[in-house]
Scaffold this motif. Structure first.
Motif, PDB file in Angstrom:
ATOM      1  N   GLY A   1      14.457  63.004  33.022  1.00 23.16           N
ATOM      2  CA  GLY A   1      13.535  63.615  32.065  1.00 23.16           C
ATOM      3  C   GLY A   1      13.122  65.025  32.443  1.00 23.16           C
ATOM      4  O   GLY A   1      12.224  65.599  31.830  1.00 23.16           O
ATOM      5  N   ALA A   2      13.814  65.610  33.434  1.00 25.55           N
ATOM      6  CA  ALA A   2      13.425  66.955  33.889  1.00 25.55           C
ATOM      7  C   ALA A   2      13.922  68.055  32.957  1.00 25.55           C
ATOM      8  O   ALA A   2      13.414  69.168  32.977  1.00 25.55           O
ATOM      9  N   GLY A   3      14.926  67.732  32.135  1.00 25.54           N
ATOM     10  CA  GLY A   3      15.482  68.747  31.231  1.00 25.54           C
ATOM     11  C   GLY A   3      16.940  69.065  31.540  1.00 25.54           C
ATOM     12  O   GLY A   3      17.510  69.973  30.940  1.00 25.54           O
ATOM     13  N   LYS A   4      17.545  68.306  32.449  1.00 18.55           N
ATOM     14  CA  LYS A   4      18.960  68.556  32.828  1.00 18.55           C
ATOM     15  C   LYS A   4      19.886  68.395  31.624  1.00 18.55           C
ATOM     16  O   LYS A   4      20.676  69.279  31.319  1.00 18.55           O
ATOM     17  N   THR A   5      19.775  67.231  30.964  1.00 19.19           N
ATOM     18  CA  THR A   5      20.703  66.948  29.864  1.00 19.19           C
ATOM     19  C   THR A   5      20.514  67.937  28.717  1.00 19.19           C
ATOM     20  O   THR A   5      21.488  68.413  28.135  1.00 19.19           O
ATOM     21  N   THR A   6      19.251  68.267  28.422  1.00 20.30           N
ATOM     22  CA  THR A   6      19.004  69.237  27.339  1.00 20.30           C
ATOM     23  C   THR A   6      19.630  70.586  27.700  1.00 20.30           C
ATOM     24  O   THR A   6      20.263  71.235  26.862  1.00 20.30           O
TER      25      THR A   6
ATOM     26  N   LEU B   1      23.365  70.259  27.274  1.00 21.05           N
ATOM     27  CA  LEU B   1      23.762  70.258  25.859  1.00 21.05           C
ATOM     28  C   LEU B   1      23.701  71.662  25.253  1.00 21.05           C
ATOM     29  O   LEU B   1      24.505  72.001  24.386  1.00 21.05           O
TER      30      LEU B   1
ATOM     31  N   LEU C   1      26.747  73.443  26.476  1.00 24.25           N
ATOM     32  CA  LEU C   1      27.953  72.961  25.794  1.00 24.25           C
ATOM     33  C   LEU C   1      28.011  73.418  24.334  1.00 24.25           C
ATOM     34  O   LEU C   1      29.004  73.194  23.652  1.00 24.25           O
TER      35      LEU C   1
ATOM     36  N   ILE D   1      26.126  72.280  21.965  1.00 26.55           N
ATOM     37  CA  ILE D   1      25.791  71.191  21.028  1.00 26.55           C
ATOM     38  C   ILE D   1      24.372  71.364  20.512  1.00 26.55           C
ATOM     39  O   ILE D   1      24.084  71.115  19.349  1.00 26.55           O
TER      40      ILE D   1
ATOM     41  N   VAL E   1      32.321  66.571  31.205  1.00 28.94           N
ATOM     42  CA  VAL E   1      32.275  65.123  31.450  1.00 28.94           C
ATOM     43  C   VAL E   1      30.815  64.720  31.403  1.00 28.94           C
ATOM     44  O   VAL E   1      29.980  65.368  32.036  1.00 28.94           O
ATOM     45  N   SER E   2      30.511  63.682  30.636  1.00 28.55           N
ATOM     46  CA  SER E   2      29.114  63.255  30.593  1.00 28.55           C
ATOM     47  C   SER E   2      28.939  62.021  31.473  1.00 28.55           C
ATOM     48  O   SER E   2      29.917  61.455  31.960  1.00 28.55           O
TER      49      SER E   2
END
Lengths: 314, 280
Positions: free
Chosen positions: A37-42, A45, A48, A50, A79-80
């Protein structure tokens, strides 16, 4: 080269990513760490293309990335954390499909090369859905390498792999770095990051707290003392007492072994405090020793204590 | 510009190829074809029974009803396939992986549309072969107009797929896409059945509340009929029956416009809903 400049993303009132900037140079691996929830995936994305950032921008080899710049995505291999395959397709059909999408020249030859590189040759006619999680992750990596992109964004690429698989994937990532690729690597396996990342960025609450080499990060935690205490009984009942000691940022226990991380204290005084507290709580100390700080300690210290040490991102 | 268009067309072709293979490789496609032919055969056998009992030819074009029925079954199957497709890709994460590459909403949706339509076209010869067999058994002629209508049905079929893709793009998960579809079908069928039911109620009192209700249901049914791509499929067959080629042209044009509007709305829905179901 992969560049993020002031990336910011809000979801309603939540500031998911706040002014994140960094650069991954060709031939470099940057470890990207942060608690859930730190903001890595956002951030990933947005890199990328997206998600569209509310502010800031990302570029790959000088080309802008974003939902409206789909051609730039040819320059990225991603790679996800989860494999996301078509379970009804064979390994070779899956790669052929993506070779078509990326317009890979001489697709059969390239697919053979990638299968060889990732040791998936024997599995070429297996259904993707029948592969183990580790092999599915390898297949995802094969898909990301297929079009030979200059930038790789890898989110937990060793997730689900056994130690052999982890070693193989690690070697492939290092090979890719040696071929001059810019690699952003997000992983929870801090020992992996420590082993081969050239630089590390740590994100918390959407902000990039620090961007430094693993060695620099460990040096930053030089003021942090890590003690390993051996007790005559399980350490769990004493955790509460130890946590009350000023400067303690983390306590972990495994049966009679307790690991205590203490921030910025006088070493001798800290040892004494721990010893006194545990004895006072009724524990018998069989052994007490200082251990060398690792990237994990730096990560825990930075993400739990909320410090913003030197080397903070611009 | 032209290289970008070429690149988009190439991507659409690859996506369409996968969708086509998946649809043609699925047992449900042949089940739908079997159901379509079964329905046509059943309708024809009823006509044959009537001819035998009354000695009368019931229809000028006896294959009109059975062929339309068969195409409605296949179109319904196509709609269900479209409704599941985007939501299924989103559900299992493959939508996100596709968007790591040089794909945007429009190329993705165009690929799906082209693939499903390709499957529809590929099924046609099989359907036609089945109908020829039925024709040989019943000695009813299919007629060139109906074969032309069969070919032209590709246009309303595109509209049906586009509406299915719209529902799927707007849904977060497969189960909600199915729910959207059932709601939409319920709305169309419900309006038609309600209007038909209320219309049959005899009303003598001009102040009866049935009359405004009938008018309201009539208006709703008329609006829904106008936006339903299934209506255009039916209109094409009606017009083909009488050789009214101008009317067919009008239906095809409206169908094409509907396909474009539904596709654009699907693109907006996909952009709004995003490519992933998970949040960080």
């Amino acid at each position: 080269m992969l560049q993020a400049r002031g990336l910011t993303k809000r979801y309603g009132d939540l500031l998911a990513v706040d002014d994140v900037s960094f650069t991954v140079e060709p031939g470099e691996i940057m470890g990207f760490l942060g608690p859930n929830g730190a903001g890595k995936t956002t951030t990933i994305l947005m890199l990328l293309g997206i998600l569209k950032p509310d502010q800031g921008s990302a570029t790959v080899c000088g080309e802008k990335v974003g939902p409206a710049h789909k051609e730039t995505r040819r320059l990225i291999g991603a790679v996800s954390e989860h494999s996301f395959l078509y379970p009804e397709m064979t390994v070779v059909d899956y790669l052929s499909f993506f070779a078509g999408i990326y317009r890979v020249g001489q697709p059969e030859k390239r697919i053979d090369e990638v299968l060889e590189e990732l040791m998936l040759v024997k599995r070429r006619n297996h259904l993707a859905g029948s592969l183990s999680k580790g092999l599915q992750q390898k297949l995802s990596l094969a898909r990301a390498l297929l079009h030979e992109p200059p930038v790789l964004i890898l989110d937990e690429p060793v997730s689900g792999l056994d130690p052999h698989g982890m070693r193989e994937v690690r070697e492939i990532i290092i090979q890719q770095r040696n071929r001059g690729k810019s690699i952003l690597l997000s992983s929870h396996a801090l020992s992996e990051i420590e082993r081969f990342a050239d630089r590390v960025g740590i994100i918390r609450d959407g902000r990039l707290l620090v961007e430094a080499t693993p060695a620099e990060l460990q040096a930053q935690t030089a003021g942090v003392l890590k003690l390993e205490v051996e007790l005559d009984r399980p350490g769990e009942p004493f955790e509460g007492a130890v946590r009350k000691i000023p400067g303690v940022v983390a306590v972990e226990h495994d049966q009679g072994r307790m690991s205590i991380t203490i921030d910025g204290s006088n070493r001798a005084q800290a040892r004494q405090s721990v010893s006194r507290t545990l004895t006072g709580a009724g524990a018998t100390i069989l052994g007490l020793r200082e251990v060398k700080g690792s990237l994990e300690d730096a990560f825990v210290t930075l993400t739990q204590a909320g410090t913003s040490p030197e080397g903070q991102a611009p | 510009m032209s290289s970008r268009l070429g690149s988009d067309l190439h991507t659409i072709g690859v996506l369409a190829g996968r969708e086509f293979k998946m649809t043609m490789g699925s047992a449900s496609t042949y089940t739908a074809l079997g159901l379509a032919l079964g329905l046509a055969g059943w309708m024809l056998s009823n006509d044959v029974a009537l001819v035998r009992s009354n000695g009368l030819l019931v229809h000028v074009a006896p294959f009109r009803g059975p062929l339309l029925g068969a195409l409605l079954v296949l179109s319904f199957f196509l709609a269900v396939s479209a409704v599941l497709s985007v939501a299924r890709d989103r559900d299992r994460g493959t939508l996100e992986v596709l968007f790591y590459g040089p794909i945007d909403e429009m190329t993705y949706l165009a690929g799906k549309l082209a693939g499903l339509l390709g499957a529809y076209v590929a099924i046609m010869p099989l359907l036609l072969a089945g109908l020829v067999v039925l024709s040989m058994f019943t000695r009813f002629e299919i007629g060139i107009n109906l074969i032309a209508a069969l070919v032209l049905s590709i246009i309303p079929a595109a509209g049906i797929v586009a509406v299915g893709l719209l529902l799927s793009a707007a849904a977060k998960r497969v189960r909600s896409s199915i729910l959207f579809f059932i709601t939409a079908v319920g709305l169309f069928v419900g309006a038609a059945v309600s209007y038909s039911f209320v219309s049959r109620i005899p009303v003598e009192d001009p102040a009866s509340p049935i009359l405004p209700l009938r008018d309201a249901l009539g208006a709703v049914d008329a609006v829904l009929s106008r936006i339903s791509p299934f209506t255009y499929l039916e209109q094409i067959f009606d017009a083909a029956d009488t050789g009214a080629w101008t009317a067919i042209g009008g239906s095809l044009a409206l169908s094409l416009a509907g396909t474009i509007i539904a596709s654009l709305l699907a693109r907006l829905a996909l952009r709004w809903r995003g490519v992933r179901t998970r949040e960080e």
